[in-house]
Design an enzyme around this catalytic site. Structure first.
Site, PDB file in Angstrom:
ATOM      1  N   SER A   1      19.584  -2.917  98.652  1.00 17.32           N
ATOM      2  CA  SER A   1      18.467  -2.671  99.632  1.00 17.32           C
ATOM      3  C   SER A   1      19.327  -1.231 100.351  1.00 17.32           C
ATOM      4  CB  SER A   1      18.116  -3.472 100.437  1.00 17.32           C
ATOM      5  OG  SER A   1      18.786  -4.197 101.612  1.00 17.32           O
ATOM      6  N   GLY A   2      19.814  -0.391  99.834  1.00 14.16           N
ATOM      7  CA  GLY A   2      20.051   0.346 100.868  1.00 14.16           C
ATOM      8  C   GLY A   2      19.118   1.414 100.245  1.00 14.16           C
TER       9      GLY A   2
ATOM     10  N   ALA B   1      19.327   3.543  98.016  1.00 12.84           N
ATOM     11  CA  ALA B   1      19.336   4.133  96.568  1.00 12.84           C
ATOM     12  C   ALA B   1      17.572   3.113  96.061  1.00 12.84           C
ATOM     13  CB  ALA B   1      20.265   4.096  95.684  1.00 12.84           C
TER      14      ALA B   1
ATOM     15  N   THR C   1      24.698   2.524 103.657  1.00 12.47           N
ATOM     16  CA  THR C   1      23.877   3.274 104.253  1.00 12.47           C
ATOM     17  C   THR C   1      23.763   3.256 105.196  1.00 12.47           C
ATOM     18  OG1 THR C   1      22.481   3.725 101.900  1.00 12.47           O
ATOM     19  CG2 THR C   1      21.540   4.446 103.961  1.00 12.47           C
TER      20      THR C   1
ATOM     21  N   GLY D   1      25.183  13.380 106.892  1.00 16.47           N
ATOM     22  CA  GLY D   1      24.390  13.812 106.886  1.00 16.47           C
ATOM     23  C   GLY D   1      23.527  13.564 105.717  1.00 16.47           C
TER      24      GLY D   1
ATOM     25  N   GLU E   1      30.085  20.739 106.440  1.00 16.21           N
ATOM     26  CA  GLU E   1      31.490  19.547 106.070  1.00 16.21           C
ATOM     27  C   GLU E   1      32.509  20.359 105.461  1.00 16.21           C
ATOM     28  OE1 GLU E   1      30.060  15.672 105.136  1.00 16.21           O
ATOM     29  OE2 GLU E   1      28.549  15.879 107.158  1.00 16.21           O
TER      30      GLU E   1
ATOM     31  N   HIS F   1      38.562   8.886 102.027  1.00 14.56           N
ATOM     32  CA  HIS F   1      38.258   9.850 103.128  1.00 14.56           C
ATOM     33  C   HIS F   1      39.261  10.448 104.193  1.00 14.56           C
ATOM     34  CE1 HIS F   1      36.171  11.883 106.625  1.00 14.56           C
ATOM     35  NE2 HIS F   1      34.826  11.621 105.984  1.00 14.56           N
TER      36      HIS F   1
ATOM     37  N   ARG G   1      37.802  16.976 100.075  1.00 11.75           N
ATOM     38  CA  ARG G   1      38.657  16.002 100.898  1.00 11.75           C
ATOM     39  C   ARG G   1      39.635  15.529 100.075  1.00 11.75           C
ATOM     40  NH1 ARG G   1      33.765  12.204 101.769  1.00 11.75           N
ATOM     41  NH2 ARG G   1      32.407  13.901 103.118  1.00 11.75           N
TER      42      ARG G   1
ATOM     43  N   HIS H   1      36.831   5.449 100.503  1.00  8.79           N
ATOM     44  CA  HIS H   1      35.833   5.466 101.109  1.00  8.79           C
ATOM     45  C   HIS H   1      34.334   5.902  99.817  1.00  8.79           C
ATOM     46  CE1 HIS H   1      32.583   7.643 103.837  1.00  8.79           C
ATOM     47  NE2 HIS H   1      32.944   8.765 103.165  1.00  8.79           N
TER      48      HIS H   1
ATOM     49  N   GLU I   1      25.541   4.453  95.021  1.00  6.29           N
ATOM     50  CA  GLU I   1      26.203   5.308  94.151  1.00  6.29           C
ATOM     51  C   GLU I   1      27.088   4.170  93.266  1.00  6.29           C
ATOM     52  OE1 GLU I   1      28.602   4.820  97.805  1.00  6.29           O
ATOM     53  OE2 GLU I   1      30.657   4.391  97.406  1.00  6.29           O
TER      54      GLU I   1
ATOM     55  N   ARG J   1      33.245  14.554  94.903  1.00 10.56           N
ATOM     56  CA  ARG J   1      32.515  15.143  95.369  1.00 10.56           C
ATOM     57  C   ARG J   1      32.440  15.388  96.657  1.00 10.56           C
ATOM     58  NH1 ARG J   1      29.413  11.626  99.777  1.00 10.56           N
ATOM     59  NH2 ARG J   1      31.275  10.529 100.603  1.00 10.56           N
TER      60      ARG J   1
ATOM     61  N   SER K   1      26.465  12.590  98.267  1.00  6.67           N
ATOM     62  CA  SER K   1      25.523  11.128  97.862  1.00  6.67           C
ATOM     63  C   SER K   1      24.603  10.659  98.107  1.00  6.67           C
ATOM     64  CB  SER K   1      26.497  10.397  98.281  1.00  6.67           C
ATOM     65  OG  SER K   1      27.521  10.414  99.571  1.00  6.67           O
ATOM     66  N   LEU K   2      23.987  10.493  99.439  1.00  2.10           N
ATOM     67  CA  LEU K   2      22.361  10.176 100.285  1.00  2.10           C
ATOM     68  C   LEU K   2      21.380  10.746  98.768  1.00  2.10           C
ATOM     69  CD1 LEU K   2      23.154   9.982 104.100  1.00  2.10           C
ATOM     70  CD2 LEU K   2      23.175   8.477 102.309  1.00  2.10           C
TER      71      LEU K   2
HETATM   72  P1  FAD Z   1      24.409   0.967  99.462  1.00  3.62           P
HETATM   73  O1  FAD Z   1      23.801   1.376 100.771  1.00  3.62           O
HETATM   74  O2  FAD Z   1      25.971   0.484  99.806  1.00  3.62           O
HETATM   75  O3  FAD Z   1      23.965  -0.737  99.653  1.00  3.62           O
HETATM   76  C1  FAD Z   1      23.643  -1.272  98.108  1.00  3.62           C
HETATM   77  C2  FAD Z   1      22.708  -2.397  98.482  1.00  3.62           C
HETATM   78  O4  FAD Z   1      23.182  -3.557  97.266  1.00  3.62           O
HETATM   79  C3  FAD Z   1      23.262  -3.729  99.497  1.00  3.62           C
HETATM   80  O5  FAD Z   1      21.831  -3.948  99.891  1.00  3.62           O
HETATM   81  C4  FAD Z   1      24.123  -4.979  99.334  1.00  3.62           C
HETATM   82  O6  FAD Z   1      23.522  -5.928 100.187  1.00  3.62           O
HETATM   83  C5  FAD Z   1      23.498  -4.739  97.954  1.00  3.62           C
HETATM   84  N1  FAD Z   1      24.458  -5.418  97.311  1.00  3.62           N
HETATM   85  C6  FAD Z   1      25.507  -4.813  96.399  1.00  3.62           C
HETATM   86  N2  FAD Z   1      25.984  -6.185  95.626  1.00  3.62           N
HETATM   87  C7  FAD Z   1      24.905  -7.030  95.271  1.00  3.62           C
HETATM   88  C8  FAD Z   1      24.494  -8.345  94.744  1.00  3.62           C
HETATM   89  N3  FAD Z   1      25.070  -8.743  93.385  1.00  3.62           N
HETATM   90  N4  FAD Z   1      23.553  -9.045  94.920  1.00  3.62           N
HETATM   91  C9  FAD Z   1      22.632  -8.240  95.187  1.00  3.62           C
HETATM   92  N5  FAD Z   1      22.317  -7.728  96.424  1.00  3.62           N
HETATM   93  C10 FAD Z   1      23.806  -6.878  96.222  1.00  3.62           C
HETATM   94  N6  FAD Z   1      27.579  10.261 102.218  1.00  3.62           N
HETATM   95  C11 FAD Z   1      27.063  11.455 102.762  1.00  3.62           C
HETATM   96  O7  FAD Z   1      26.104  11.824 101.421  1.00  3.62           O
HETATM   97  N7  FAD Z   1      26.566  11.048 103.538  1.00  3.62           N
HETATM   98  C12 FAD Z   1      27.159  10.465 104.656  1.00  3.62           C
HETATM   99  O8  FAD Z   1      27.413  11.268 105.855  1.00  3.62           O
HETATM  100  C13 FAD Z   1      27.709   9.487 104.376  1.00  3.62           C
HETATM  101  N8  FAD Z   1      28.338   9.014 105.367  1.00  3.62           N
HETATM  102  C14 FAD Z   1      29.157   7.903 105.435  1.00  3.62           C
HETATM  103  C15 FAD Z   1      30.061   6.732 105.965  1.00  3.62           C
HETATM  104  C16 FAD Z   1      30.702   5.608 105.860  1.00  3.62           C
HETATM  105  C17 FAD Z   1      31.424   4.404 106.479  1.00  3.62           C
HETATM  106  C18 FAD Z   1      29.667   5.462 104.465  1.00  3.62           C
HETATM  107  C19 FAD Z   1      31.317   3.535 104.019  1.00  3.62           C
HETATM  108  C20 FAD Z   1      29.430   5.839 103.544  1.00  3.62           C
HETATM  109  C21 FAD Z   1      29.077   6.824 103.889  1.00  3.62           C
HETATM  110  N9  FAD Z   1      28.895   8.182 102.420  1.00  3.62           N
HETATM  111  C22 FAD Z   1      28.177   9.149 102.797  1.00  3.62           C
HETATM  112  C23 FAD Z   1      28.395   7.186 101.456  1.00  3.62           C
HETATM  113  C24 FAD Z   1      26.516   7.009 101.008  1.00  3.62           C
HETATM  114  O9  FAD Z   1      27.121   6.370 102.332  1.00  3.62           O
HETATM  115  C25 FAD Z   1      26.460   5.837 100.391  1.00  3.62           C
HETATM  116  O10 FAD Z   1      27.093   6.435  98.814  1.00  3.62           O
HETATM  117  C26 FAD Z   1      25.100   5.599  99.925  1.00  3.62           C
HETATM  118  O11 FAD Z   1      24.540   5.137 100.913  1.00  3.62           O
HETATM  119  C27 FAD Z   1      25.038   4.373  98.830  1.00  3.62           C
HETATM  120  O12 FAD Z   1      23.911   4.635  99.093  1.00  3.62           O
HETATM  121  P2  FAD Z   1      23.044   3.075  98.013  1.00  3.62           P
HETATM  122  O13 FAD Z   1      21.821   2.689  98.292  1.00  3.62           O
HETATM  123  O14 FAD Z   1      23.923   3.358  96.614  1.00  3.62           O
HETATM  124  O15 FAD Z   1      23.917   1.866  98.137  1.00  3.62           O
HETATM  125  C1  SIN Z   2      31.267  11.972 106.832  1.00  6.35           C
HETATM  126  O1  SIN Z   2      30.999  11.633 107.757  1.00  6.35           O
HETATM  127  O2  SIN Z   2      32.937  12.616 106.630  1.00  6.35           O
HETATM  128  C2  SIN Z   2      31.921  11.470 105.333  1.00  6.35           C
HETATM  129  C3  SIN Z   2      29.999  11.938 104.750  1.00  6.35           C
HETATM  130  C4  SIN Z   2      30.074  11.900 103.354  1.00  6.35           C
HETATM  131  O3  SIN Z   2      30.717  10.746 102.606  1.00  6.35           O
HETATM  132  O4  SIN Z   2      29.652  12.361 102.531  1.00  6.35           O
END
Ligand code: FAD
Ligand code: SIN
Length: 543
Positions: A12-13, A15, A43, A49, A114, A243, A289, A350, A374, A385, A390-391
Site C-alpha cells: 500500500s505504497g 505504486a 513512500t 519529491g 537534485e 544515499h 549519487r 537507499h 521499487e 537511478r 522512482s516516485l
Molecule cells: P513502498 O512505498 O515501499 O510500499 C511497499 C508496500 O508493500 C508497503 O505497504 C509494505 O508494507 C508492503 N509489503 C511489502 N512486503 C509485503 C508482504 N510480504 N506482504 C504484504 N505487504 C507487503 N524517491 C523519489 O522519487 N523521491 C524522493 O524524494 C524519495 N525520497 C525517499 C526518502 C526515503 C527516506 C526513502 C526510504 C526512499 C525515498 N525514495 C524517493 C524512494 C521512494 O520513496 C520509493 O522507491 C517508493 O516510495 C517505492 O514505492 P512502492 O509503492 O514501490 O513501495
Molecule cells: C532525497 O530526497 O534526497 C531522496 C530522493 C530520492 O531518493 O530520489
C-alpha cells in the site's frame, strides 16, 4: 476476508495505491494486502519529491538526457522516453487525488533541484512529499468500493500452476501461471489461501538487507523473493543506490537528509571542514549519487573520520524551517541547529535499482504476475537511478499496469484448479529465537562490509559463503517451525542478498552503482544481469 479476488495488490505504497485506484474504476474486485499499518511504506518517508517536466524552462529531452547519463549506459531508452513523457499527466492524477504540491509566492509550483538534474524539476511538498502522497492516496483508495484493504496480512508466497503440479507429483508442463497466494494473517496467526486472477507486486525495495539504511523496517524484498521462487525473471540486483547524506548517529537507523538540501546550496565538507566535492567531479556537490557516495566513502577511509559534514548555514533559520521543516525539527531534537551547525552525515543503503523484470506495461515474465514501483525493474534506472525518478516510475507503471491488467482480465477467465491449503511446520514457535536475531545481524553486517559502496571479487566471495550458510540454516528453520513475520522476512532477505551477490559476481566491470577494485573500468559491452530460478529442472534459463 474473501478467498477469491480478480486482482490482489501486494503493498500500500504509492505504486499499489495508484494501481488499485485505476484498476478499480472498471469494477473488478480488488484487494490490497499490506503487512503492517496501511501507511507504513518507503513512500511515506520520501522527502525530495517527484521529478517531472512541468516548467517552460524545462523539456523532455533534458530529463531523458539526465536519466540516461545517470544510468551509465544501461537504461532502456524507449522506457525512459515513455515514462518521462507520461510524467505531467500522472502529476495531474496526484493533484486530483489531493496532493497539494508546494508553490512559490507567485503561485507557480516550487521546483527543487537534485544531483544529476540539469534543471529544477522536482515537485515536492516541503520535505515531506511522500507522506503527503501516501495520505492523499489512502484517502482516495482505501475502503472505496470495490477495493478492500487488509492491514497486517503478510503475503508469503505465490501459488503457480508449476508449484501445484510439483505438489501433485507431476512434471510441470505448459505455461507457468500465477493462480493465487498464501498470506499470513498476522493478528490470528492463520495462513489463508487466496485465489486471484492477477497479482500485482507493489511490495517495494529491500534496504533492510544492509546494516545502515534509510528504509523503514518493511523494506525486506519480500515481493522480489517470492517472484523469484515462483520462476519470474529478476534483474540488475547489483545496483544498490547508497544515499550520500543521512544523519550520523549511534544506532543503525539512518534519517535521510534530502539531496534537495544540496540543491538549495548545501555543501559537503571533510573532517577538516574543507570542501572536497570540487576535487571529485565538475558538478561538485550535485554530481549523481554514486559519485558523491563514493567520494564520501573515500574521504572517510582516507582520514579515518566517522562522518563528513553537510553545511547549509548559508540560509536563514526562517528559510530552512519553511523549506525543510521535517529535517529542521529532527536535527533540533539531536541538538543540531542546521542554520548555524554543520550536519554530521554518512552514506546509507537507499534504493534498489534492480527487481522483478517487467516491460513498460508492468508485465513480468510470469503470466498473471505484474509488478510496479521499487519491486519492479523496467529499465528506467539502468546502473544508477536519477534522483526523484522512482516516485515518477511508480505512478507511470501503476497506470500503464492498470490498463494492461484490465486487458488481461478481459481475455483470461478465472481458473478452477483447486489450490492446496498451507501445511504448517510441525514445531510450534521455536525456543531458538536467537537463531533469527543472530542471523539477521550477520546478514546485514556481511552485506554492509563486503557488498557495499566499494566491492572486490574477494569480498563478494566471502559474502557468498556466509550467505549460503545462513540460507541453509534458515531454510531448515522455515520448513520445521510455525511461520511468523520475522522468519519470513529474514528468509526473503537472505534470498535477495544471494541474488545481489550473484549479479555482482557476474559483472566484471565498474559501472554506475557497482564499483569493484578488481575491474576499475567500464566494459565496452553493456548488458543487464538477468537471473531466473531453476524450477524443477524445467525452466532453467539464465541470460
Ligand atoms: P513502498 O512505498 O515501499 O510500499 C511497499 C508496500 O508493500 C508497503 O505497504 C509494505 O508494507 C508492503 N509489503 C511489502 N512486503 C509485503 C508482504 N510480504 N506482504 C504484504 N505487504 C507487503 N524517491 C523519489 O522519487 N523521491 C524522493 O524524494 C524519495 N525520497 C525517499 C526518502 C526515503 C527516506 C526513502 C526510504 C526512499 C525515498 N525514495 C524517493 C524512494 C521512494 O520513496 C520509493 O522507491 C517508493 O516510495 C517505492 O514505492 P512502492 O509503492 O514501490 O513501495
Ligand atoms: C532525497 O530526497 O534526497 C531522496 C530522493 C530520492 O531518493 O530520489
Amino acid at each position: 476476508m474473501l478467498n477469491q479476488y480478480d486482482v490482489i495488490v501486494i503493498g500500500s505504497g504509492i505504486a499499489g495505491l495508484s494501481f488499485a485506484r485505476d484498476v478499480a474504476k472498471e469494477g473488478f474486485r480488488v484487494a490490497i494486502l499490506t503487512k503492517k499499518d496501511r501507511a507504513e511504506s518507503n513512500t511515506n518517508y520520501a522527502q525530495g519529491g517527484i521529478a517531472s517536466v512541468t516548467s517552460d524552462t524545462d523539456d523532455f529531452e533534458s530529463h531523458v538526457k539526465d536519466t540516461l547519463e545517470a544510468g551509465a549506459g544501461l537504461c532502456k531508452e524507449s522506457v525512459v522516453r515513455a515514462i518521462i513523457a507520461d510524467g505531467p499527466d500522472r502529476i495531474q492524477d496526484l493533484v486530483e487525488s489531493g496532493v497539494d504540491f508546494s508553490k512559490l509566492s507567485d503561485g507557480r509550483v516550487s521546483l527543487g533541484k537534485e544531483g544529476g538534474h540539469s534543471k529544477r524539476r522536482v515537485l515536492h511538498v516541503k520535505d515531506t512529499t511522500g507522506n503527503a502522497i501516501e495520505t492523499a492516496l489512502l484517502e482516495t483508495v482505501a475502503g472505496s468500493d470495490p477495493v478492500d484493504l487488509f492491514e497486517h496480512f503478510f503475503v508469503m508466497d505465490l501459488i503457480t500452476s508449476y508449484k501445484i503440479a510439483k505438489k501433485n507429483g507431476e512434471v510441470p508442463s505448459g505455461e507457468n501461471k500465477v493462480l493465487g497466494l498464501y498470506a499470513l494473517n498476522v493478528m490470528t496467526g492463520e495462513v489463508e489461501v487466496i485465489r486471484a486472477r492477477v497479482v500485482m507486486l507493489a511490495s517495494g525495495g529491500a534496504g533492510q538487507v544492509y546494516q545502515f539504511t534509510t528504509n523503514p523496517d518493511i523494506a525486506t524484498g519480500d515481493g522480489i523473493a517470492m517472484a523469484y521462487r515462483a520462476g519470474a525473471k529478476v534483474m540488475n540486483m547489483e545496483f544498490i543506490q547508497f544515499h550520500p547524506t543521512t544523519l550520523y548517529g549511534p544506532d543503525n537507523k539512518r534519517f535521510l537528509i534530502t539531496e534537495a538540501v544540496r540543491g538549495e546550496g548545501g555543501v559537503l565538507r571533510n573532517h577538516e571542514k574543507k570542501r572536497f566535492m570540487p576535487d571529485y567531479d565538475e558538478r561538485s556537490d550535485l554530481a549523481p549519487r554514486d559519485v558523491v557516495a563514493r567520494a564520501i566513502d573515500q574521504e572517510m577511509k582516507k582520514s579515518g573520520a566517522h562522518h563528513m559534514w553537510l553545511d547549509i548555514t548559508k540560509h536563514t533559520k526562517e528559510m530552512l524551517m519553511d523549506r525543510f521543516p521535517n529535517i529542521y525539527q529532527h536535527c533540533m531534537k539531536q541538538e543540531i541547529d542546521i542554520s548555524c551547525d554543520y550536519i554530521p552525515v554518512v552514506p546509507a543503503a537507499h534504493y534498489l535499482c534492480g527487481g522483478v523484470k517487467t516491460d513498460i506495461d508492468a508485465q513480468t515474465s510470469l503470466p498473471g504476475l505484474f509488478a510496479c514501483g521499487e519491486a519492479a525493474c523496467t529499465g528506467l534506472h539502468g546502473a544508477n537511478r536519477l534522483a526523484s525518478n522512482s516516485l515518477l516510475e511508480a505512478v507511470v507503471l501503476a497506470q500503464k499496469g492498470a490498463v494492461s491488467v484490465i486487458q488481461y482480465l478481459k481475455k483470461n477467465a478465472s481458473g478452477n484448479v483447486e489450490l492446496p491449503v498451507w501445511k504448517e511446520g510441525d514445531t510450534a514457535n521455536s525456543d531458538e529465537r536467537v537463531v533469527l536475531s543472530h542471523n539477521w545481524d550477520e546478514l546485514q553486517r556481511t552485506m554492509w562490509d563486503y557488498v557495499g559502496i566499494v566491492r572486490s571479487s574477494k569480498r563478494l566471495k566471502r559474502a557468498k559463503t556466509r550467505i549460503q550458510n545462513l540460507s541453509k540454516e534458515i531454510d531448515d528453520y522455515y520448513w520445521h517451525c510455525k511461520v511468523d513475520p520475522e522468519l519470513l522476512e529474514l528468509r526473503n532477505l537472505i534470498l535477495v542478498a544471494d541474488l545481489i551477490i550473484d549479479c555482482a559476481m557476474k559483472r566484471k566491470e565498474s559501472r554506475g552503482l557497482h564499483f569493484t577494485l578488481d575491474y576499475l573500468e567500464r566494459s565496452e559491452i553493456s548488458e543487464n544481469s538477468v537471473v531466473q530460478r531453476e524450477f524443477n529442472g524445467f525452466s532453467s534459463e539464465a541470460s
